[in-house]
Design a protein around this motif. Sequence first.
Motif, PDB file in Angstrom:
ATOM      1  N   LYS B  87      21.330   8.150 -14.958  1.00  0.00           N
ATOM      2  CA  LYS B  87      20.183   8.707 -15.675  1.00  0.00           C
ATOM      3  C   LYS B  87      18.934   7.873 -15.460  1.00  0.00           C
ATOM      4  N   HIS B  88      17.795   8.521 -15.677  1.00  0.00           N
ATOM      5  CA  HIS B  88      16.511   7.846 -15.675  1.00  0.00           C
ATOM      6  C   HIS B  88      15.790   8.164 -16.959  1.00  0.00           C
ATOM      7  N   HIS B  89      14.795   7.366 -17.253  1.00  0.00           N
ATOM      8  CA  HIS B  89      13.985   7.589 -18.457  1.00  0.00           C
ATOM      9  C   HIS B  89      12.524   7.478 -18.031  1.00  0.00           C
ATOM     10  N   CYS B 124       9.927   4.113 -15.221  1.00  0.00           N
ATOM     11  CA  CYS B 124      11.250   4.441 -15.745  1.00  0.00           C
ATOM     12  C   CYS B 124      11.633   3.308 -16.675  1.00  0.00           C
ATOM     13  N   ILE B 126      14.374   2.501 -17.602  1.00  0.00           N
ATOM     14  CA  ILE B 126      15.629   1.857 -17.236  1.00  0.00           C
ATOM     15  C   ILE B 126      15.451   0.986 -16.000  1.00  0.00           C
ATOM     16  N   HIS B 127      14.689   1.466 -15.070  1.00  0.00           N
ATOM     17  CA  HIS B 127      14.480   0.715 -13.833  1.00  0.00           C
ATOM     18  C   HIS B 127      13.021   0.317 -13.745  1.00  0.00           C
ATOM     19  N   MET B 130      10.703   1.095 -10.756  1.00  0.00           N
ATOM     20  CA  MET B 130      10.343   2.479 -10.398  1.00  0.00           C
ATOM     21  C   MET B 130       8.914   2.752 -10.846  1.00  0.00           C
TER      22      MET B 130
END
Lengths: 773, 210
Positions: B87-89, B124, B126-127, B130
């Motif tokens: 998943k991404h956010h 993102c 989470i990352h 990104m």
Amino acid sequence: MSFRSLRNRIVAVFVGLLVLVMAMVLVLVNRSGDQIIDGVIERQLKSGARTFQILLSQNNSQLEIAAKLLASDFAFREAIATGDKPTILSALRNHGNRIRARKMLLVSLDGRVMADTQNPSARPYPFPLPDLLSNAEQSVPVSTIAAMPSEAYQVVVVPVFAPARLAWIVMGFRVDDAWAREFASISGVEVSIVRKDKGGINTLATSLSGELAADLPKAAARLDSSHSELLTLADSHYQSVAEPLDKNVLAILQRQIDQDAAPFRTMQVVLWGILAGGVLFFIVGSFLLARRITHPINRLALAAKRIETGDYSDALAVRSQDEIGELASSFVRMSEGIASREQKILRLAYQDLLTGLFNRTRFLQALEELSEGNPAAIALVDLDRFRHINNALGHGVGDHLLIVVGQRLDAISRGSGLLARLGEDEFAFLLPEHDQNAAWAFAETILEALRKPVEIDDQRLDISASVGIALFPQDGVNASTLLRRAELAVYAAKKHRSGIALAATVEEQPEPEHLSLIGEMREALVRDEFVVHYQPKLDLHSGEVIAVEAVIRWLHPERGLIQPCKFIPFAENTGFIREITPWVLEKVVDQAARWHESGRKLLPSVNISTYDLLSAGLVETVRALASDQKLTPGLCLEITESALMEDPEISLDHLMQLAALGVRLSVDDYGAGQASLAYLKALPIHELKIDRSFIHSLAQSPKDAAIVRSTVALGHALGLTVVAEGVETEADFVWLRQVGADLVQGYWIARPMPASELEIWLDKRQRWAVAAN
Amino acid sequence: MILAPKAWLPLLLACSACATAGSLEVVAATPEGKPIEDFAVVLEAAAPSPTKKTKSAIIQRDREFNPYLTIIQTGTAIEFPNRDPFKHHVYSFSQPKMFEIKLYAGKPAKPVVFDKPGVVALGCNIHDWMEAYVLVVDTPYFGKTGQDGRAHLDNIPEGVYRLRYWHPRLMDELPTRELRMGNENVRLTLKATVPPRPAHNKPPLEGSGY
Ligand SMILES: [Cu+2]
């Protein structure tokens, strides 16, 4: 302290070596100690600095983690994005509190502080460290210690991304004294944070306490970051190094030297103590050792000095077993050897080897030691007829006899005085404190002791002696006078058969001139000062010179020609005649032989003294000449009437032996003595020489003329040749020819002359005789 | 960082005549001559421009947004299909369009409509690395340089335009200029200095928690 002394030198060498070694050790220890201390300090400082850096970076990462955590918080980013200041402040506070950070800021990308937890209501203001932000743009994140502005903070700057850079989070720990002390306690070095600018150094935080901290700004002024320096703070020494933290901010790390140097200082004190103790110990030890060595040496030296002065009494006690002990015992053996040899030499010098009594030298010495205030007597003992015994029974018996006599005399001498054997059969007592009577009494004791016959090899020998007594100081004050006087007394005693005679009663007092002559005679013999002159004896029957009488003359270098009557009596008295007579005999016999070879028939005659006649030496000498074939021209010995009467027994014995050797014997000075015709008749004599006193008075005294005439007749009756001497006038000569004398001699014919002159005289006379015929 | 305006000199080159519409070619390069990618070139007409509502998409693949830069006309909707197996956010805190598509997989239900002009930075949650940008403009005439540093804008009607340049990694927009477009083909050269993309640590997939 004298370095000539072995002891001091030993001590000096020992202590000097120790001090040298210890000094080297001390220097080494000091130097390497300093190096070690420097090294320790340097290492401490370095490790402190490293620890400091590690702690700093730990703090940094703590800050960084907290800041990053916050920066990545979605809600926080949202709050930033929406400009929600209360939320931002609360998030900052929340994250800062977790790590007890004091400074928490949010800084916009254009460098304005948007939120400050310490001052939440402030309007945005420029971030005071814009450089930090521009650095942060290059490398993320950035951390440093910075002054803001008067307080120091360890800060980190972390960007907030969303995802592009949104803002900066600045988080910081307060850097204050408590912080520094905590660092110091962990790193082991003092930590100070200072700001350096034109105005000097401001201390922002320090672990140093009061005074030290106060001194720091001044002391640290010369510190740079390149190397460490020694700084002095309030009398304490600190090795210090500066670590730049920010543009103007330095960390100064310091290590106190004294704490690291303390063990070395203690060691140095201990070393000094050891050195002092060692030196003391060595001084005492080497002193004792040196004394152990030198004490016996000094004692040896003292002993050697004593021996030098002739004292051998103190034997050296040898205790040690070492080389010195060996030396000492060798030394003792040496000194004992010297002492025993010296005693032996003394014994040889002062002892008569035959009898064990003292010798002449010792006796003379004792005489020399006499002092005026202490009267003494000399008793000279001479055995009667000893020569006869010696000759008749041999030297062995003679020596044995002398030993026995010595023992007897020694037995009576105990406590009375000093006994010595002076010559062949001559003994002497030195009797201290004896006056004339006491000496006389002692002399009688001597005669008594010798009266008992001596038994040798089953033979009984009757002996007797004569004693002459001289008194000190009445008869003389020096040894030679005393001895001579005593000798004269002995002769007198013998002559008168009195046993004992006192020097004082002996009339003959030699002229002083003679005394010195006696001493010179021996030298004269050596220097050939004696010469022999010859006086012709004319044969009245043939008118020829057929014999010569040899007379000794002394050609004294100072006194000129000395007549024999001036020195011969003393030669006889002193015994020196013993040496003169053989010399004369030799001389005469040689001369006669030369004449004989050259065709001159001359019978030589030699005068013989009493001493010669009574000693065995004469017979021996003549015997030796005879066996050497030296008596071919013949030899005549002239003996005085008084000599014959001295000891008729011995005289007869000796004359018989001489006659047996072919020697012609003539009685000299006939008529002066009391020789009985009966006695003369028994003697093996060939000639009578009428005493010159009768010839001198021929013209004046008819009585003497009668005596001469009857003597000539008597001589002829006994078958003897009669000689008249002292013929000084033609009248005497004519008269003597008339009365029938056989031979004449005297100045009217010729005086005594040297051999060469005699030869000339004889030749001249020969020509006259030829001319007369 | 941007260079000072004089550092870049757009050069007007000779263009061939064109009857009704012209075209614009921009070459963006560093002063050293290295081509710059993702330079946005926008022509805004003085008069209102026709709206051509379109749809666009920004794909998430290999934990990256693709494309890095998307230029859209105001009102355009963008889809965020997730092609990764996790998943991404996706979020945006940018003023023109703040939104958030919480953890999702596959294609989200609704596309995001960008109804205001401006720059929207996408991330993102989470990352962190990104990153993507959406440039929302009120004109249909825009383009972006490719890897060769070239951008082509075609069929631009004759007229006077304001020429704008923009790049995600330049804080500020470069100064605008007027450009008269005719029937010809205009070629412009752009010299600029653009910082490289910040090196976000993109951890490898295996063994990681991403
Ligand atoms: Cu993602």
